[in-house]
Design a protein around this motif. Sequence first.
Motif, PDB file in Angstrom:
ATOM      1  N   ILE A 155      35.458   6.970  43.820  1.00  0.00           N
ATOM      2  CA  ILE A 155      36.825   7.446  44.028  1.00  0.00           C
ATOM      3  C   ILE A 155      37.838   6.631  43.240  1.00  0.00           C
ATOM      4  CG2 ILE A 155      38.654   7.712  45.754  1.00  0.00           C
ATOM      5  CD1 ILE A 155      36.502   8.411  47.788  1.00  0.00           C
ATOM      6  N   TYR A 156      37.687   5.318  43.259  1.00  0.00           N
ATOM      7  CA  TYR A 156      38.719   4.454  42.668  1.00  0.00           C
ATOM      8  C   TYR A 156      38.393   3.985  41.248  1.00  0.00           C
ATOM      9  CZ  TYR A 156      40.355   4.393  47.474  1.00  0.00           C
ATOM     10  OH  TYR A 156      40.797   4.779  48.726  1.00  0.00           O
ATOM     11  N   GLU A 157      37.141   4.086  40.849  1.00  0.00           N
ATOM     12  CA  GLU A 157      36.769   3.632  39.511  1.00  0.00           C
ATOM     13  C   GLU A 157      36.097   4.733  38.689  1.00  0.00           C
ATOM     14  OE1 GLU A 157      34.593  -0.053  39.561  1.00  0.00           O
ATOM     15  OE2 GLU A 157      35.584  -0.710  41.416  1.00  0.00           O
ATOM     16  N   ASN A 158      36.021   5.943  39.269  1.00  0.00           N
ATOM     17  CA  ASN A 158      35.417   7.091  38.584  1.00  0.00           C
ATOM     18  C   ASN A 158      33.999   6.767  38.100  1.00  0.00           C
ATOM     19  OD1 ASN A 158      35.108   9.623  37.508  1.00  0.00           O
ATOM     20  ND2 ASN A 158      36.275   9.211  35.642  1.00  0.00           N
ATOM     21  N   THR A 184      36.081  14.663  41.328  1.00  0.00           N
ATOM     22  CA  THR A 184      37.028  15.422  40.499  1.00  0.00           C
ATOM     23  C   THR A 184      38.431  14.875  40.752  1.00  0.00           C
ATOM     24  OG1 THR A 184      35.658  17.401  40.650  1.00  0.00           O
ATOM     25  CG2 THR A 184      37.961  17.713  39.990  1.00  0.00           C
ATOM     26  N   PHE A 185      39.208  14.699  39.684  1.00  0.00           N
ATOM     27  CA  PHE A 185      40.556  14.145  39.788  1.00  0.00           C
ATOM     28  C   PHE A 185      41.580  15.181  39.324  1.00  0.00           C
ATOM     29  CE2 PHE A 185      37.605  10.692  39.270  1.00  0.00           C
ATOM     30  CZ  PHE A 185      38.063   9.694  40.123  1.00  0.00           C
ATOM     31  N   ASN A 186      42.804  15.092  39.896  1.00  0.00           N
ATOM     32  CA  ASN A 186      43.869  15.990  39.435  1.00  0.00           C
ATOM     33  C   ASN A 186      44.551  15.380  38.216  1.00  0.00           C
ATOM     34  OD1 ASN A 186      45.545  13.994  40.402  1.00  0.00           O
ATOM     35  ND2 ASN A 186      46.178  15.125  42.235  1.00  0.00           N
ATOM     36  N   GLU A 187      45.615  16.060  37.759  1.00  0.00           N
ATOM     37  CA  GLU A 187      46.269  15.618  36.522  1.00  0.00           C
ATOM     38  C   GLU A 187      46.939  14.252  36.656  1.00  0.00           C
ATOM     39  OE1 GLU A 187      48.872  18.245  38.989  1.00  0.00           O
ATOM     40  OE2 GLU A 187      46.854  18.362  38.134  1.00  0.00           O
ATOM     41  N   THR A 188      47.214  13.816  37.889  1.00  0.00           N
ATOM     42  CA  THR A 188      47.843  12.497  38.092  1.00  0.00           C
ATOM     43  C   THR A 188      46.820  11.393  38.289  1.00  0.00           C
ATOM     44  OG1 THR A 188      47.992  12.796  40.495  1.00  0.00           O
ATOM     45  CG2 THR A 188      49.835  13.630  39.161  1.00  0.00           C
ATOM     46  N   GLY A 189      45.530  11.761  38.245  1.00  0.00           N
ATOM     47  CA  GLY A 189      44.485  10.757  38.414  1.00  0.00           C
ATOM     48  C   GLY A 189      44.072  10.538  39.853  1.00  0.00           C
TER      49      GLY A 189
END
Length: 455
Positions: A155-158, A184-189
């Motif tokens: 979650i925090y380091e992809n 999966t991340f949104n456009e804001t990360g």
Amino acid sequence: MNTKKAFYTNSPRTHKKSGGIPKGHIVLNNFLSAPAVVRDELFGYIALANSETGYTERELNVIKRIADLYGISMERKQMEEALRKSEASLSNAQRISHVGNWDWDIVNNELYWSDEVYHIFGLEPQESRITYEAYIRAIHPDDRMLVLEHVNKAIYENKPYSIDHRILLPDGSERIVHEQAEVTFNETGQAIRMAGTVQDITVRKKAENAMFNAKLVAEAANKSKAEFIANMTHELTTPLNAVIGFSEMLMLGTFGTLNDKQTRYVNNINSSGKHLLDVIDDILDLSKVEAGKMELHPEEFEVSSAIEEVNILVASMAEKKRIEITTDLADNNIVVEADKTKFKQILYNLLSNAIKFTDQGGFVTIGGKISEDFVHIYVKDSGIGISPEDQGKLFNPFFQVDSSSTREYGGTGLALALIKKFVEMHGGKIWVESEVGKGSTFGFSIPTSLKSTSH
């Protein structure tokens, strides 16, 4: 409008009231038909009995719209059926492979499980709402921190993860699962969704653990066997060397002259002692190889010189049977980097076997060549030959081609097994070609260059 049961004929007529038929309509006798077409695919027709006065253009458009809606409805039903079959096929595949998939909506904390994940966790599908917290509680306490650590890194380091861990079933039993997931991340990360798979690997892991434990037991037993053999050989060789030494002193007349019978008996004692010492040395060498304690000591040497040294050792054996030994090297200057002592031992065993199984007046040939960074050596004889069924067993420890009660040719069946180990330690292969009554050819190939290693 007066509607009747739809059917179609092949006699079209013109439409009177509307002044023409809108595109997509067909008038057949007293019936009006509107095709249900979606993306160029025909799903059927909407057919109405034609009124005596005909239909207005508005009415025709309504009929066409109804046909379009019917086509869309049929297409949707067809797609739903295809989706149902696809989901059933996926569910069946997951059930067979014991793999389920899950999807976690991180923002709304909603967790979706496929049916197989429920089965893996010992639950009935959809028997209760599953949250991520409930999933974490189902993980074995000793593995929970491991899973949470990987989840947080994802979650925090992809960082996608792939791990094995245990879970607890409602009845208190354990299962081992393999889990992998990515985020999966949104456009804001921001992490918004995590998806992954869970596979039940309990049976496989238990089998692996059983094999590992069996390997440990076998290694321990092998180590004990090697230590026992090493100790026993020491206990046997010490008195044997004394027997051999004293018998040689008697043969030399150190303690007085022996008569013919005494000389014959002392010779028997000496030769039997040496034979037994050779057997013990072979057993010890074979045990060292199997225990991984045999080392190679590479050095550069000429193959021709090694062959000449071995020929000297077997010369007396060959002379007794009037067997001619010839050498046929493609190049007398072949140089290899190998363990010379073991190379000579391989040659000695092959040559002595060839002489042993060759009748009086026969021949033995040693040949060799270099090809593709390998040296190829063979020993060919005109001996008794070996049957096809025995050739595959030749290199097994203690196997003897001559298993009759007379044991005419003697031997322990260790020599070929030992030299096969020596050849393989060099990264090579050994082979045999033979025909009963027509002799045998034993050959081996090893690399021309070998670095120091331990086996």
